[in-house]
Design a protein around this motif. Structure first.
Motif, PDB file in Angstrom:
ATOM      1  N   LEU A  32      94.357  76.549  -5.682  1.00 33.11           N
ATOM      2  CA  LEU A  32      94.921  77.740  -4.848  1.00 33.11           C
ATOM      3  C   LEU A  32      93.869  78.826  -4.809  1.00 33.11           C
ATOM      4  O   LEU A  32      93.935  79.867  -3.969  1.00 33.11           O
ATOM      5  CB  LEU A  32      96.414  78.228  -5.276  1.00 33.11           C
ATOM      6  N   ILE A  33      92.886  78.850  -5.914  1.00 30.66           N
ATOM      7  CA  ILE A  33      91.984  80.015  -5.947  1.00 30.66           C
ATOM      8  C   ILE A  33      90.323  79.292  -6.209  1.00 30.66           C
ATOM      9  O   ILE A  33      90.603  78.034  -6.758  1.00 30.66           O
ATOM     10  CB  ILE A  33      92.218  81.128  -6.951  1.00 30.66           C
ATOM     11  N   THR A  43      93.301  90.900 -12.087  1.00 26.80           N
ATOM     12  CA  THR A  43      92.304  89.897 -11.911  1.00 26.80           C
ATOM     13  C   THR A  43      91.958  89.748 -10.422  1.00 26.80           C
ATOM     14  O   THR A  43      92.926  89.829  -9.736  1.00 26.80           O
ATOM     15  CB  THR A  43      92.760  88.622 -12.543  1.00 26.80           C
ATOM     16  N   TYR A  44      90.802  89.845 -10.154  1.00 26.81           N
ATOM     17  CA  TYR A  44      90.391  89.643  -8.535  1.00 26.81           C
ATOM     18  C   TYR A  44      90.051  88.228  -8.339  1.00 26.81           C
ATOM     19  O   TYR A  44      89.080  88.055  -9.042  1.00 26.81           O
ATOM     20  CB  TYR A  44      89.322  90.584  -8.306  1.00 26.81           C
ATOM     21  N   VAL A  45      90.714  87.572  -7.351  1.00 28.58           N
ATOM     22  CA  VAL A  45      90.436  86.117  -7.114  1.00 28.58           C
ATOM     23  C   VAL A  45      90.043  85.984  -5.680  1.00 28.58           C
ATOM     24  O   VAL A  45      90.575  86.767  -4.793  1.00 28.58           O
ATOM     25  CB  VAL A  45      91.512  85.267  -7.736  1.00 28.58           C
ATOM     26  N   ARG A  46      89.606  84.933  -5.416  1.00 26.90           N
ATOM     27  CA  ARG A  46      89.053  84.421  -4.268  1.00 26.90           C
ATOM     28  C   ARG A  46      89.862  83.295  -3.751  1.00 26.90           C
ATOM     29  O   ARG A  46      89.951  82.375  -4.602  1.00 26.90           O
ATOM     30  CB  ARG A  46      87.414  84.146  -4.053  1.00 26.90           C
ATOM     31  N   LEU A  47      90.665  83.437  -2.521  1.00 27.26           N
ATOM     32  CA  LEU A  47      91.643  82.485  -2.283  1.00 27.26           C
ATOM     33  C   LEU A  47      90.967  80.958  -1.770  1.00 27.26           C
ATOM     34  O   LEU A  47      89.673  80.995  -1.311  1.00 27.26           O
ATOM     35  CB  LEU A  47      92.356  82.986  -1.157  1.00 27.26           C
ATOM     36  N   LEU A  98     100.334  82.161  -3.660  1.00 24.72           N
ATOM     37  CA  LEU A  98      99.878  81.957  -5.045  1.00 24.72           C
ATOM     38  C   LEU A  98     101.365  82.724  -5.807  1.00 24.72           C
ATOM     39  O   LEU A  98     101.608  81.971  -6.839  1.00 24.72           O
ATOM     40  CB  LEU A  98      98.948  83.397  -5.529  1.00 24.72           C
ATOM     41  N   ARG A  99     101.881  83.878  -5.322  1.00 27.79           N
ATOM     42  CA  ARG A  99     103.309  84.383  -6.023  1.00 27.79           C
ATOM     43  C   ARG A  99     104.156  83.229  -6.059  1.00 27.79           C
ATOM     44  O   ARG A  99     104.804  82.756  -7.067  1.00 27.79           O
ATOM     45  CB  ARG A  99     103.563  85.460  -5.330  1.00 27.79           C
ATOM     46  N   ILE A 134      94.918  90.022  -5.608  1.00 28.76           N
ATOM     47  CA  ILE A 134      94.709  90.618  -6.925  1.00 28.76           C
ATOM     48  C   ILE A 134      96.060  90.092  -7.828  1.00 28.76           C
ATOM     49  O   ILE A 134      97.045  90.322  -7.398  1.00 28.76           O
ATOM     50  CB  ILE A 134      94.892  92.273  -6.633  1.00 28.76           C
ATOM     51  N   VAL A 135      95.880  89.765  -8.985  1.00 32.37           N
ATOM     52  CA  VAL A 135      96.924  89.173  -9.870  1.00 32.37           C
ATOM     53  C   VAL A 135      97.205  90.260 -10.727  1.00 32.37           C
ATOM     54  O   VAL A 135      96.061  90.568 -11.758  1.00 32.37           O
ATOM     55  CB  VAL A 135      96.497  87.861 -10.350  1.00 32.37           C
ATOM     56  N   LEU A 136      98.156  90.882 -11.297  1.00 31.56           N
ATOM     57  CA  LEU A 136      98.275  91.886 -12.407  1.00 31.56           C
ATOM     58  C   LEU A 136      99.266  91.011 -13.206  1.00 31.56           C
ATOM     59  O   LEU A 136     100.067  90.528 -13.234  1.00 31.56           O
ATOM     60  CB  LEU A 136      99.178  92.894 -11.717  1.00 31.56           C
ATOM     61  N   SER A 137      98.968  91.400 -14.435  1.00 31.00           N
ATOM     62  CA  SER A 137      99.561  90.921 -15.761  1.00 31.00           C
ATOM     63  C   SER A 137      99.714  91.850 -16.932  1.00 31.00           C
ATOM     64  O   SER A 137      98.831  92.608 -17.066  1.00 31.00           O
ATOM     65  CB  SER A 137      99.372  89.513 -16.306  1.00 31.00           C
ATOM     66  N   VAL A 138     101.203  91.901 -17.395  1.00 30.43           N
ATOM     67  CA  VAL A 138     101.086  92.743 -18.563  1.00 30.43           C
ATOM     68  C   VAL A 138     101.615  91.980 -19.577  1.00 30.43           C
ATOM     69  O   VAL A 138     102.750  91.199 -19.629  1.00 30.43           O
ATOM     70  CB  VAL A 138     101.888  94.162 -18.317  1.00 30.43           C
ATOM     71  N   ILE A 139     101.444  92.403 -21.082  1.00 30.83           N
ATOM     72  CA  ILE A 139     102.051  91.603 -22.306  1.00 30.83           C
ATOM     73  C   ILE A 139     101.829  93.114 -23.419  1.00 30.83           C
ATOM     74  O   ILE A 139     101.266  93.901 -23.100  1.00 30.83           O
ATOM     75  CB  ILE A 139     101.214  90.675 -22.886  1.00 30.83           C
TER      76      ILE A 139
END
Length: 350
Positions: A171-172, A250-254, A263-264, A311-316
Motif C-alpha cells: 500500500l506504500i 511517519t511520512y509515507v508515499r502511497l 491505509l486506515r 501521514i501515519v501517527l502512532s503513540v506508545i
C-alpha cells in the motif's frame, strides 16, 4: 482459564532501572509469575524499597549480584541490562532457561551490522543467530518456539507496528519513508547524565542521534523483510520534557493510487483482533496520555497536503509497550499463557 496456573520462577536482571521497575510492577500481579530474583550490581544487598519506594509495599527479594544467583531455582529470565553488557552474561546462563532480552544486543541478525552500529564485535555470535525478534503481533510463531527473544526497541515498536502491514500489502512505497519521533526522558535510562538533568530538558526539546541513531538498522532490518528488498529510511528522534511516552510521525508515499483512507482501513482490518492495537477513526489524533502506563499502541492515518503521500501517527508508553509490557507479552506467548495476562491494566489518565 484453568482454575490453577503453574507459577513460573522468574529472575529480572537489571531490576534497578526503569524497565526493571516496570517489570516488577506488572509481574507482581501476574497470575503465573513468581518473582524469585532481582539483580542490580551497584545496589546489591539493598531491599527493593530503597531503590524504588513506590514498590516498597510488595514482598520482594532483596537485590543481588548476577554471580550470586542460583539458576537451578529459575525458569525464566528478563534481562534489562545496558546494551553491550548482556551478550556474555546471557551466553553463560544455563541452556534450560528461556529469556527475553530488553537490550539491543540480540536484535540485529547480522553480526557485521551490529559491529558497525555498536562499535565492537558481537561477543556471542552463535546466540545472536538463535535469537528471535520479538515484535509480538508479527512473529508469534517464532516467539512461541524461541529460547531467546530479542525485545524490540521503543522507537522500532511504535514505528514498525503501523508500517509493516502497509509494506506487506504493497500500500506504500518502500522508498522515501521519513520518521519524526519524540520520546520522554525515561527512554534514556536511569543513570545520572548531565544531558538528562531537569534544567537541561525542561521547557524545551532537542533532537539527538541525528542521522545515526542505533535504532535505524533495527527498523531497516524489519522493513526490508516486509518489503522484500533493502529499505533505507530517514529517522530523527527528539527528547521531550515528559517522563514517559512516545509519539512517532511517519511520512509515507502511497502506492498504486491508494489513499489515506485505504491505509486506515487496511490497518483496522489487520489489527481488528489484536488486544493491544487500536486504529483510531478518521481525523482522530492519538495522544501519549491515552496510552500512559498501558501496553496499548494507538494509530491514526491522515492525508498529506502533498499529493500521493500520507501521514501515519502512532503513540506508545515507551516503558510498557516499548519495553517491559511487550517483554511480558512475549513471555506469555513463549509459555503458552493467555497473551494479555498481567497486561490488562487500563491507561492512566490524566
Amino acid at each position: 482459564m484453568p482454575e490453577t496456573i503453574d507459577r513460573v520462577r522468574i529472575a529480572i536482571l537489571g531490576a534497578s532501572g526503569y524497565t526493571g521497575a516496570e517489570l516488577v510492577r506488572m509481574l507482581a500481579r501476574h497470575p503465573a509469575a513468581d518473582l524469585r530474583v532481582l539483580t542490580a550490581e551497584r545496589q546489591a544487598g539493598k531491599p527493593l524499597s530503597d531503590v524504588f519506594p513506590h514498590l516498597g509495599y510488595l514482598k520482594m527479594p532483596d537485590l543481588v549480584k548476577v554471580d550470586q544467583v542460583d539458576w537451578s531455582e529459575i525458569d525464566f529470565v528478563f534481562c534489562g541490562l545496558p546494551h553491550g553488557t548482556t551478550q556474555e552474561i546471557i551466553a553463560a546462563l544455563p541452556h534450560t532457561l528461556r529469556i527475553v532480552d530488553l537490550s539491543a544486543d540480540f536484535r540485529l541478525a547480522d553480526a557485521a551490522t551490529y559491529a558497525e552500529w555498536y562499535g565492537h564485535e558481537h561477543r556471542a555470535v552463535e546466540l545472536q543467530r538463535e535469537a528471535v525478534y520479538g515484535l509480538t503481533e508479527f512473529n508469534r510463531q517464532g516467539v512461541r518456539a524461541a529460547r531467546l527473544v530479542a525485545n524490540p526497541g521503543c522507537y522500532p515498536t511504535a514505528t514498525l507496528i503501523p508500517l509493516l502491514p502497509l509494506l506487506l500489502d504493497g500500500l506504500i512505497e518502500s522508498e522515501d519513508i521519513i520518521v519524526d519521533a519524540k520520546s520522554g526522558v525515561s527512554g534514556a535510562g536511569r543513570d545520572a547524565k548531565q544531558q538528562n538533568l531537569f534544567c537541561e530538558v525542561s521547557e524545551g526539546m532537542h533532537a539527538y542521534g541525528v542521522g545515526h541513531h542505533r535504532h535505524m538498522p533495527e527498523m531497516e532490518q524489519e522493513l526490508s523483510l516486509a518489503a522484500g528488498k533493502p529499505v533505507t529510511m530517514a529517522f530523527t528522534p527528539h527528547l521531550i520534557p515528559m517522563n514517559r511516552g512516545e509519539f512517532v510521525t511517519t511520512y509515507v508515499r502511497l502506492a498504486g493510487g491508494n489513499t489515506a483512507d485505504d491505509l486506515r482501513a487496511a490497518l483496522a482490518a489487520r489489527f481488528e483482533n489484536e488486544p493491544f492495537v487500536q486504529v483510531l477513526g478518521a481525523g482522530v489524533v492519538p495522544h501519549t496520555k491515552h496510552v500512559r502506563g498501558s501496553n496499548q499502541i494507538h494509530i491514526s492515518v491522515f492525508p498529506d497536503r502533498l499529493k500521493g503521500r500520507a501521514i501515519v501517527l502512532s503513540v506508545i508508553d515507551n516503558l510498557v509497550k516499548g519495553a517491559s509490557g511487550q517483554a511480558i507479552q512475549n513471555m506469555n506467548v513463549m509459555l503458552g499463557l493467555i497473551e494479555t495476562m498481567g497486561l490488562e491494566q487500563a491507561p492512566l489518565f490524566p
